[in-house]
Design a protein around this motif. Structure first.
Motif, PDB file in Angstrom:
ATOM      1  N   ALA A  76       0.835  -1.202   0.000  1.00 50.24           N
ATOM      2  CA  ALA A  76       0.000   0.000   0.000  1.00 50.24           C
ATOM      3  C   ALA A  76       0.868   1.249   0.000  1.00 50.24           C
ATOM      4  CB  ALA A  76      -0.923  -0.013   1.218  1.00 50.24           C
ATOM      5  N   LYS A  77       1.969   1.171   0.725  1.00 53.14           N
ATOM      6  CA  LYS A  77       2.843   2.336   0.799  1.00 53.14           C
ATOM      7  C   LYS A  77       3.467   2.615  -0.566  1.00 53.14           C
ATOM      8  CE  LYS A  77       6.543   4.220   3.619  1.00 53.14           C
ATOM      9  NZ  LYS A  77       7.795   3.857   4.256  1.00 53.14           N
ATOM     10  N   LYS A  78       3.959   1.545  -1.176  1.00 54.76           N
ATOM     11  CA  LYS A  78       4.665   1.749  -2.446  1.00 54.76           C
ATOM     12  C   LYS A  78       3.705   2.135  -3.570  1.00 54.76           C
ATOM     13  CE  LYS A  78       8.583   0.142  -5.009  1.00 54.76           C
ATOM     14  NZ  LYS A  78       9.603  -0.903  -5.135  1.00 54.76           N
ATOM     15  N   SER A  79       2.506   1.554  -3.565  1.00 53.83           N
ATOM     16  CA  SER A  79       1.561   1.829  -4.652  1.00 53.83           C
ATOM     17  C   SER A  79       0.763   3.100  -4.396  1.00 53.83           C
ATOM     18  CB  SER A  79       0.586   0.668  -4.813  1.00 53.83           C
ATOM     19  OG  SER A  79      -0.193   0.538  -3.628  1.00 53.83           O
ATOM     20  N   GLY A  80       0.714   3.510  -3.131  1.00 56.52           N
ATOM     21  CA  GLY A  80      -0.119   4.652  -2.784  1.00 56.52           C
ATOM     22  C   GLY A  80      -1.605   4.326  -2.840  1.00 56.52           C
ATOM     23  N   ARG A  81      -1.937   3.049  -2.796  1.00 61.93           N
ATOM     24  CA  ARG A  81      -3.340   2.633  -2.878  1.00 61.93           C
ATOM     25  C   ARG A  81      -3.649   1.631  -1.761  1.00 61.93           C
ATOM     26  NH1 ARG A  81      -5.902   1.707  -8.061  1.00 61.93           N
ATOM     27  NH2 ARG A  81      -4.370   1.895  -9.711  1.00 61.93           N
ATOM     28  N   PRO A  82      -4.925   1.485  -1.429  1.00 62.69           N
ATOM     29  CA  PRO A  82      -5.271   0.425  -0.473  1.00 62.69           C
ATOM     30  C   PRO A  82      -4.966  -0.942  -1.077  1.00 62.69           C
ATOM     31  CG  PRO A  82      -7.117   1.937  -0.824  1.00 62.69           C
ATOM     32  CD  PRO A  82      -6.096   2.239  -1.887  1.00 62.69           C
ATOM     33  N   VAL A  83      -4.542  -1.860  -0.261  1.00 67.22           N
ATOM     34  CA  VAL A  83      -4.231  -3.206  -0.763  1.00 67.22           C
ATOM     35  C   VAL A  83      -4.946  -4.248   0.082  1.00 67.22           C
ATOM     36  CG1 VAL A  83      -2.416  -4.929  -1.049  1.00 67.22           C
ATOM     37  CG2 VAL A  83      -2.019  -2.574  -1.798  1.00 67.22           C
ATOM     38  N   ARG A  84      -5.603  -5.150  -0.608  1.00 62.72           N
ATOM     39  CA  ARG A  84      -6.330  -6.242   0.044  1.00 62.72           C
ATOM     40  C   ARG A  84      -5.542  -7.526  -0.181  1.00 62.72           C
ATOM     41  NH1 ARG A  84     -12.436  -7.329   0.556  1.00 62.72           N
ATOM     42  NH2 ARG A  84     -12.384  -5.071   0.375  1.00 62.72           N
ATOM     43  N   MET A  85      -5.223  -8.174   0.918  1.00 57.28           N
ATOM     44  CA  MET A  85      -4.453  -9.400   0.811  1.00 57.28           C
ATOM     45  C   MET A  85      -5.238 -10.512   1.508  1.00 57.28           C
ATOM     46  SD  MET A  85      -0.483  -9.266   1.256  1.00 57.28           S
ATOM     47  CE  MET A  85       0.463 -10.132   0.072  1.00 57.28           C
ATOM     48  N   ILE A  86      -5.805 -11.410   0.730  1.00 59.49           N
ATOM     49  CA  ILE A  86      -6.572 -12.516   1.292  1.00 59.49           C
ATOM     50  C   ILE A  86      -5.893 -13.802   0.856  1.00 59.49           C
ATOM     51  CG2 ILE A  86      -8.850 -13.620   1.426  1.00 59.49           C
ATOM     52  CD1 ILE A  86      -8.974 -10.715   2.366  1.00 59.49           C
ATOM     53  N   TYR A  87      -5.532 -14.638   1.815  1.00 58.69           N
ATOM     54  CA  TYR A  87      -4.858 -15.888   1.461  1.00 58.69           C
ATOM     55  C   TYR A  87      -5.859 -16.896   0.912  1.00 58.69           C
ATOM     56  CZ  TYR A  87      -0.352 -14.790   3.674  1.00 58.69           C
ATOM     57  OH  TYR A  87       0.873 -14.258   3.986  1.00 58.69           O
ATOM     58  N   GLY A  88      -5.413 -17.637  -0.104  1.00 55.90           N
ATOM     59  CA  GLY A  88      -6.174 -18.809  -0.515  1.00 55.90           C
ATOM     60  C   GLY A  88      -5.922 -19.918   0.499  1.00 55.90           C
ATOM     61  N   ARG A  89      -6.734 -20.943   0.461  1.00 51.63           N
ATOM     62  CA  ARG A  89      -6.598 -22.009   1.456  1.00 51.63           C
ATOM     63  C   ARG A  89      -5.247 -22.702   1.362  1.00 51.63           C
ATOM     64  NH1 ARG A  89      -8.092 -22.599   6.232  1.00 51.63           N
ATOM     65  NH2 ARG A  89     -10.109 -21.787   5.537  1.00 51.63           N
ATOM     66  N   THR A  90      -4.802 -22.969   0.163  1.00 54.95           N
ATOM     67  CA  THR A  90      -3.541 -23.685   0.018  1.00 54.95           C
ATOM     68  C   THR A  90      -2.378 -22.854   0.558  1.00 54.95           C
ATOM     69  OG1 THR A  90      -4.308 -25.034  -1.802  1.00 54.95           O
ATOM     70  CG2 THR A  90      -1.939 -24.641  -1.693  1.00 54.95           C
ATOM     71  N   GLU A  91      -2.352 -21.591   0.195  1.00 50.65           N
ATOM     72  CA  GLU A  91      -1.305 -20.713   0.702  1.00 50.65           C
ATOM     73  C   GLU A  91      -1.356 -20.657   2.231  1.00 50.65           C
ATOM     74  OE1 GLU A  91      -1.698 -16.587  -0.488  1.00 50.65           O
ATOM     75  OE2 GLU A  91       0.459 -16.264  -0.205  1.00 50.65           O
ATOM     76  N   ASP A  92      -2.556 -20.612   2.755  1.00 50.90           N
ATOM     77  CA  ASP A  92      -2.711 -20.522   4.200  1.00 50.90           C
ATOM     78  C   ASP A  92      -2.146 -21.764   4.896  1.00 50.90           C
ATOM     79  OD1 ASP A  92      -3.925 -20.598   6.876  1.00 50.90           O
ATOM     80  OD2 ASP A  92      -5.002 -18.826   6.208  1.00 50.90           O
ATOM     81  N   ILE A  93      -2.490 -22.934   4.365  1.00 56.38           N
ATOM     82  CA  ILE A  93      -1.992 -24.164   4.996  1.00 56.38           C
ATOM     83  C   ILE A  93      -0.475 -24.258   4.852  1.00 56.38           C
ATOM     84  CG2 ILE A  93      -2.009 -26.696   4.884  1.00 56.38           C
ATOM     85  CD1 ILE A  93      -4.946 -26.588   4.213  1.00 56.38           C
ATOM     86  N   GLU A  94       0.027 -23.879   3.676  1.00 53.51           N
ATOM     87  CA  GLU A  94       1.460 -24.040   3.448  1.00 53.51           C
ATOM     88  C   GLU A  94       2.299 -23.085   4.292  1.00 53.51           C
ATOM     89  OE1 GLU A  94       1.559 -25.509  -1.220  1.00 53.51           O
ATOM     90  OE2 GLU A  94       1.649 -23.375  -0.792  1.00 53.51           O
ATOM     91  N   ALA A  95       1.915 -21.808   4.290  1.00 56.20           N
ATOM     92  CA  ALA A  95       2.845 -20.791   4.776  1.00 56.20           C
ATOM     93  C   ALA A  95       2.663 -20.423   6.246  1.00 56.20           C
ATOM     94  CB  ALA A  95       2.703 -19.522   3.925  1.00 56.20           C
ATOM     95  N   THR A  96       1.478 -20.613   6.785  1.00 58.37           N
ATOM     96  CA  THR A  96       1.257 -20.095   8.137  1.00 58.37           C
ATOM     97  C   THR A  96       1.683 -21.109   9.191  1.00 58.37           C
ATOM     98  OG1 THR A  96      -1.022 -20.868   8.402  1.00 58.37           O
ATOM     99  CG2 THR A  96      -0.704 -18.792   7.224  1.00 58.37           C
ATOM    100  N   THR A  97       1.651 -20.671  10.444  1.00 56.68           N
ATOM    101  CA  THR A  97       2.180 -21.479  11.543  1.00 56.68           C
ATOM    102  C   THR A  97       1.330 -22.710  11.835  1.00 56.68           C
ATOM    103  OG1 THR A  97       0.881 -20.144  13.022  1.00 56.68           O
ATOM    104  CG2 THR A  97       3.158 -19.474  12.698  1.00 56.68           C
ATOM    105  N   LYS A  98       1.957 -23.676  12.456  1.00 59.14           N
ATOM    106  CA  LYS A  98       1.278 -24.905  12.871  1.00 59.14           C
ATOM    107  C   LYS A  98       1.722 -25.294  14.273  1.00 59.14           C
ATOM    108  CE  LYS A  98       1.587 -25.831   8.145  1.00 59.14           C
ATOM    109  NZ  LYS A  98       1.983 -24.425   7.991  1.00 59.14           N
ATOM    110  N   ARG A  99       1.064 -26.326  14.815  1.00 53.90           N
ATOM    111  CA  ARG A  99       1.476 -26.827  16.116  1.00 53.90           C
ATOM    112  C   ARG A  99       2.860 -27.465  16.017  1.00 53.90           C
ATOM    113  NH1 ARG A  99      -1.322 -27.443  20.228  1.00 53.90           N
ATOM    114  NH2 ARG A  99      -3.360 -27.777  19.267  1.00 53.90           N
TER     115      ARG A  99
END
Ligand SMILES: Cc1cc2nc3c(=O)[nH]c(=O)nc-3n(C[C@H](O)[C@H](O)[C@H](O)COP(=O)(O)OP(=O)(O)OC[C@H]3O[C@@H](n4cnc5c(N)ncnc54)[C@H](O)[C@@H]3O)c2cc1C
Ligand code: FES
Ligand code: FES
Lengths: 173, 295, 762
Positions: free
Chosen positions: C276-299
């Motif tokens: 948002a800072k670099k583009s000067g515009r609002p930015v919406r970032m929504i993870y897809g399910r696969t990205e969410d399972i792959e990249a985010t934390t786990k037990r």
């Protein structure tokens, strides 16, 4: 390619202009402005996008808008409003069926579909009806209890006028 | 993430089967691809989850409301299941419940209610996944697949229809219109068991469908279909040969296990292991034989 | 006393949750339901595709039209650090790749299709290095990826003989304490040793991670799916070098978290804000399910080595446990998770001598992080399964063995913490055993019918509420209550409602404290601009800790109104007069740790938690002897919650948490290959459906906590996750004789464990 699709959404005729393979889910959440149905997986697994299509519960992430010409769609917004909750909605809120609430719209659609054809479901029948809707919060027991309570409430209000097994509309009074 | 592909697909709706056959044929002739869209439970999920694609995309033709595909009919000998009938419609149809109870039972193990409301046998057959429950259950009836094209109707035994992993003998311009089943008399024994990843929304690790006819204690007819134990639905010919014409009470279990092992080629994948699948396959066949013996 | 309108208290009753109507009508606005802001772009993350590498550079395909795509790399980050415990995690990888899903480049574009193509047009130049992927490889330290030995954190807890030698030989404490505990073990009549391991678990909240960020004259704004708005606030402050008042973090309605939205959203917010800072515009970032399972934390996966000594009658004496956890590529919250893990390693039992060692190691897998239970489920699994093994050795029933060794008032835990007040565990065990018929059914043995066998098993455990040790004292959580016109109260806190019912419970506590009807209290949306930092929404601390501040603040405001109230006057009239006179009437209070809490952070000695909640699970399962499918037929659970502010929601927490434990035990399993997850989808990461879930018999036991709000509430949010897996494993063992020490109990693993027995079994 842009198609013009006319369909009925929550009782009102609506026209959407969008690419025909737009997912019904995206059409609802975008141009139709109904964000009740959610996207949890985009592959038919979680059921949080469920809506009624011609009275049958479907995953809106797997239906193409182009397939909906002339059809009738009911979303969670069509079941009732905050000031006029349908009995099913009220029971879901009162009996602990909704925690984070992200699965709730889909759960309500699945339950609504059940109660329309089965006024007196057993707990197992409720579980089967919501088996395509994942909930990570509740453990499901409270959802089952909510639906059973709604079935009872509906039987009590419709009483003698509606025989068991007749379609039961969960819409707001 | 390539739901982004979806808006780029060209789309058409077929008004009639004849129109559909011509359209598909013409496109084939000019080397253009077509995908039929029935319930969309395979196609839409597949596109949404695959990597983004460049280049021209096939024409998607909606067949979900073609009247010619939706009918379920019983003529006294043959049960004709429209390729476009949904699992939900199959489950609710009295003729299916009476004459092909295995099919009705199988439908309740497909995904969940929302998948049952959209998914069709035509899609299940065409996708030709070895894990297809519909194909495994149908296989037990040794059915015929009815195909339509501009050249007319063609019937092919389902045993010859599935030719390899996700491959069929359907020509690119052919449409599956129905599956024809000649069921044994009502009341004949049948058996269905799906061992999946969970109780609903599950893909089969192993599933077994069976339909039998008995004369006294002698098995006179036996159809088998097993999911997820090889590149295509397994028809278990050796197992069947061992059982037909004998009594389920006299079966040598070691021979039975050996026949099952010879009939299948299960592998390790993210859902299960080959060793487990082999073990379960044997166990499910033993269970079938026990239930036939206890009739 | 404060003089509000007199009415029935709402604490202890099942009022309709305040967000209920919005949630059942589709009106609740989760982040991706918020309408697009003008000019908004979609954001995407380009991730490493290798587990370990030197990053040589980033190239943009020159044939691609980049004119309307915003590109952000590490060079664009003012300070490339994600603020947490240790400064090892970059916002974007700059030189080194430490795991396969590490963010490297960020892109934003208005057109989602083009954005997807742009992701493919970014080329990463990397020199691959051999990755360290498991605990064993990390301990071997042939490749060193963190510090000098791959160890992220170590702890040692000692009690009894090891503790005495530890003080005598501080420079040699590791060896001396080990020798001491081994001596104690040798002196015992029965010594049992075992190893127990647990696997990754994905939170799988149904709403994926998501954030919308934009900049304006007021600074940076981030609105999204978050558990801890102030974590995001601190991360922004650090990475962007911003004044605190220029950062505005707001929680949208959040579709589940379970820990998964504790620390990870900081990264999503930083990414969206950079774009948002670099583009000067609002930015919406929504993870897809696969990205969410792959990249985010786990037990955190864990491996526990246990040795115990006891008398032949089952009296437990000595415990030695070594807990090794896989922290993943960066430290994130691992030290705290490990800490909670070892602090729960002794279970709910009395040990004279104990030596508990915790080690966390780094691997080239995505950082593991917060997940309900926070280390405790791993060690509770170990100690419960181990006691099952001890019972087997002694020829006793495990439930009886455990019951006979439970802590009683005055007993001390391995850190020397004395049990104060009534220890509710005894009543939990009694009620769970009685209602399930546990003892009788254990006596009868497995019920085998045809090819199915039924068995029953139990787990008994405790869970500390609030931050560990001096954590709450350092945290200084705050909350405020404002008087609003019309005799209304507004609660302001940074604690979020992520489904567990915070809003409702805070309203209940405030209403009762002020003696007002519930509908006179509202709870402000957690936005860092308006709400104080209450500390994170974690550690089962929201009701117990923050709730108690809310209660005090509401009472204080009510007292101020009462002081000016004239006879016959309503609370509203008096309040309005006070407001007119003072402008604002607010009580902003800070949490005071109970004076009795004494903690030595160096020696890990003292009161680890102000109070423990307790629980007893009894699971009944049916095992298919052919297919090894396990069906949980019924689940009894009795929990000492101190005081249930909202019994229905309390039961909902217990049931939902237990079902997560059931999923972890039976079906949830990430399949890894070369540091990649092979099943990052809902179709193959298998969580329970309604047909897999058992009916629950949930029993609330209430032994109030002296300092708890609402008349004694304890923290219970995480506890139900701790014991379910062990109860199921015990039941499976009862049914089949298969004693499983390693999770998960998938049919394939049960089959492999049964080996030849499986085939001969008919
Ligand atoms: C969540 C989920 C759960 C599922 N669970 C199961 C399960 O338990 N068991 C199971 O077997 N399957 C399951 N499936 C897979 C799928 O639902 C079935 O295979 C279904 O039968 C496909 O039918 P459809 O009409 O939806 O196919 P579509 O997606 O419409 O079509 C699939 C393919 O078949 C072709 N096709 C469709 N109809 C015809 C026709 N008449 N003639 C020629 N080609 C045709 C299409 O061109 C396309 O290539 C599941 C899918 C999902 C998303
Ligand atoms: S989003 Fe449609 S089923 Fe999950
Ligand atoms: S209430 Fe959160 S997923 Fe169901």
């Amino acid at each position: 390619m842009i198609a013009k699709v006319t369909l009925t959404v929550n009782g009102a005729a609506r026209t959407v202009e969008a690419p025909p393979l737009t997912r019904l889910l995206d059409a609802l959440r975008g141009p139709l402005g109904l964000t009740g149905a959610k996207e949890g997986c985009g592959e038919g697994e979680c059921g949080s996008c469920a809506v009624l299509l011609d009275g049958v519960p479907v995953n809106a992430c797997l239906v193409a808008l182009g397939q909906c010409e002339g059809r009738e769609v009911v979303t969670v917004e069509g079941l009732g409003e905050p000031r006029h909750l349908a009995p099913l909605q009220a029971c879901m809120a009162e009996h602990g069926g909704a925690q984070c609430g992200i699965c709730t719209p889909g759960m309500l659609i699945a339950a609504e579909s059940l109660l329309r054809s089965n006024a007196q479901p057993s707990a197992v029948e409720v579980r089967r009806a919501i088996a395509g809707n994942l909930c990570r919060c509740t453990g499901y027991d409270r959802i089952v209890a909510s639906v059973l309570a709604a079935a009872e409430a509906l039987r009590a209000t419709r009483g003698a006028s509606v025989s068991a097994g007749a379609p039961v509309r969960g819409a707001a009074e | 993430m390539s739901v982004v592909d979806l808006p780029r697909y060209p789309f058409a709706r077929a008004g009639s089967l004849g129109e559909l056959c011509s359209l598909v044929h013409e496109r084939c002739a000019s080397g253009e691809r077509t995908v039929l869209l029935a319930g969309g439970t395979d196609f839409m999920a597949e596109v949404s989850q695959s990597p983004r694609r460049d280049g021209p995309l096939p024409l998607v033709v909606d067949i979900s409301r073609l009247p010619e595909l939706g009918a379920i009919e019983w003529d006294g000998r043959t049960l004709r299941l429209g390729a476009g009938a949904t699992y939900r419609e199959l489950a609710e149809h009295h003729a299916v419940r009476e004459h092909a109870p295995l099919i009705a039972r199988m439908t309740s193990d497909i995904g969940g209610p929302t998948i049952q409301a959209r998914g069709t046998l035509g899609g299940n057959l065409a996708t030709a996944s070895p894990a297809a429950d519909g194909v495994a259950a149908l296989a037990a009836y040794e059915p015929t697949v009815v195909l339509a094209s501009v050249r007319g109707e063609r019937k092919v035994r389902m045993a010859d229809f599935h030719t390899g992993y996700k491959r069929t003998s359907r020509a690119d311009d052919e449409i599956i219109t129905a599956i024809e089943v000649a069921p044994p008399p009502p009341g004949s024994p049948w058996h269905w068991r799906k061992v999946g990843t969970r109780q609903a929304q599950a893909i089969a690790k192993v599933a077994l469908g069976a339909v039998a006819a008995l004369d006294g204690t002698r098995i006179t007819r036996l159809g088998l279909g097993m999911a997820s134990v090889g590149p295509t639905t397994a028809l278990l010919p050796k197992t069947r040969a061992l059982l037909v014409d004998g009594s389920p009470r006299d079966v040598d279990l070691a021979q039975l296990d050996a026949a099952v092992a010879a009939d299948i080629s299960p592998i390790d994948d993210i859902r299960s292991t080959g060793a487990y699948r082999l073990h379960v396959a044997k166990a499910l066949v033993r269970e079938l034989v026990r239930s036939l013996a206890n009739l | 006393m404060h003089t509000g309108e007199s009415l029935r208290p709402s604490v202890g009753t099942n009022v309709v949750r305040v967000d209920g109507a919005q949630k059942v009508t589709g009106g609740a606005r989760y982040v991706d339901d918020l309408p697009p802001r003008p000019g908004e772009l979609h954001g995407a993350t380009v991730r490493s595709r290798v587990a370990r590498a030197v990053l040589r550079g980033v190239r943009l395909d020159p044939t691609f039209d980049w004119s309307d795509v915003t590109v952000v790399t590490a060079a664009d980050v003012p300070e490339n650090v994600v603020q947490l415990i240790v400064d090892d995690q970059p916002v974007l990888a700059a030189e080194r790749i430490h795991h396969r899903y590490e963010p490297v480049v960020l892109l934003a574009c208005a057109d989602r299709d083009k954005l997807a193509r742009a992701v493919e047009a970014v080329l990463l130049d990397v020199d691959e290095l051999p990755p360290v992927l498991t605990i064993e490889e990390a301990l071997r330290a042939r490749d060193v990826i963190s510090g000098t030995d791959n160890v992220q954190k170590r702890y040692l807890i000692t009690k009894g003989a090891p503790d005495i030698v530890r003080d005598a030989a501080p420079s040699d404490e590791a060896r001396a304490t080990e020798e001491a505990i081994l001596r104690e073990l040798e002196a015992c009549e029965v010594v049992v040793r075992g190893e127990y391991s647990t696997h990754h678990q994905e939170q799988l909240y149904i709403e994926p991670q998501g954030m919308i960020a934009w900049w304006d004259d007021a600074g940076v704004h981030a609105t999204g799916s978050i558990q801890c708005p102030y974590y995001v606030h601190k991360a922004m402050k650090r990475a962007f070098h911003l004044e605190p008042e220029r950062i505005h973090v707001t929680q949208a309605v959040t579709g589940g978290g379970f820990g998964g939205k504790e620390e990870y959203p900081s990264l999503v917010a930083l990414h969206a804000a950079l774009l948002a800072k670099k583009s000067g515009r609002p930015v919406r970032m929504i993870y897809g399910r696969t990205e969410d399972i792959e990249a985010t934390t786990k037990r955190h996966p864990a491996h526990c080595t246990v040795a115990t000594g006891c008398d032949r009658d089952g009296t437990l004496r000595a415990l030695m446990m070594r807990v090794v956890m896989d922290g993943g590529a960066y430290v994130t919250l691992t030290p705290v998770v490990l800490s909670r893990g070892i602090l729960h390693a002794g279970g709910a039992y009395r040990w004279e001598h104990a030596r508990i060692e915790g080690v966390a190691v780094a691997t080239n897998t995505p950082p593991n992080g917060a997940f309900r239970g926070f280390g405790a489920p791993q060690t509770v699994w170990a100690i419960e399964r181990h006691l099952d093994a001890v019972a087997r050795e002694l020829g006793m029933d495990p439930g009886v063995l455990k019951r006979q060794n439970l802590l009683v008032t005055g007993d001390t835990t391995p850190t020397g913490q004395a049990m104060r007040g009534e220890v509710g565990i005894h009543e939990c065990v009694r009620r769970a055993f009685e209602s399930s018929g546990y003892l009788e059914r254990r006596r009868l043995g497995a019920a085998v019918s045809g090819r199915k066998a039924r068995g029953i098993g139990c787990a008994i455990f405790l869970h500390g509420g609030g931050f560990t040790g001096s954590g709450e004292r350092l945290l200084k959580g705050k909350a405020a209550v404002d008087l609003a016109p019309g005799g209304r109260l507004v609660v302001r806190s940074g604690s979020t409602d992520i489904g567990q019912g915070t809003e409702t419970v805070f309203a209940q506590l405030a209403a009762d404290a002020a003696k007002l009807p519930l509908d006179r209290v509202s709870v402000a949306t957690p936005c860092t601009t308006y709400v104080p930092d209450s500390g994170p929404t974690v550690a089962s601390r929201t009701v117990m800790v923050v709730g108690s501040i809310v209660e005090r603040a509401a009472a204080e405001v009510a007292a101020r109104v009462a002081a000016v109230r004239q006879p016959g006057e309503s609370f509203a009239t008096a309040g309005d007069r006070l407001l007119a006179r003072e402008g604002t009437v607010t009580s902003l209070l800070q949490y005071e740790s109970p004076a009795f809490v004494k903690w030595d952070d160096v020696r890990y000695r003292g009161d680890a938690y102000p109070v423990f909640a307790f629980m007893c699970d009894v699971a009944e399962v049916e095992v298919d002897l052919d297919t090894f499918e396990v069906t949980v037929l019924r689940f009894w659970q009795a929990a000492d919650v101190g005081r249930a502010v909202h019994p229905l929601m309390c039961e909902g927490q217990l049931e939902g948490g237990t079902l997560q434990a059931i999923g972890w035990a039976l079906s949830e399993e990430l399949v890894w290959k070369d540091g990649a997850i092979l099943n990052p989808r809902m179709t193959n990461y298998i969580v329970p459906t309604a047909l897999d879930a058992p009916p629950f018999d949930t029993m609330l036991v209430e032994h109030p906590y002296s300092e708890g709000p609402g008349g004694g509430a304890k923290g219970i949010g995480e506890m139900p996750m701790d014991g379910g897996a062990a109860a199921i494993a015990a039941a499976v063992e009862h049914a089949t004789g298969l004693a499983m020490n390693h999770l998960p109990l998938t049919p394939e693993r049960l089959f492999a464990h049964a080996g030849a027995r499986a085939v001969e079994a008919r």
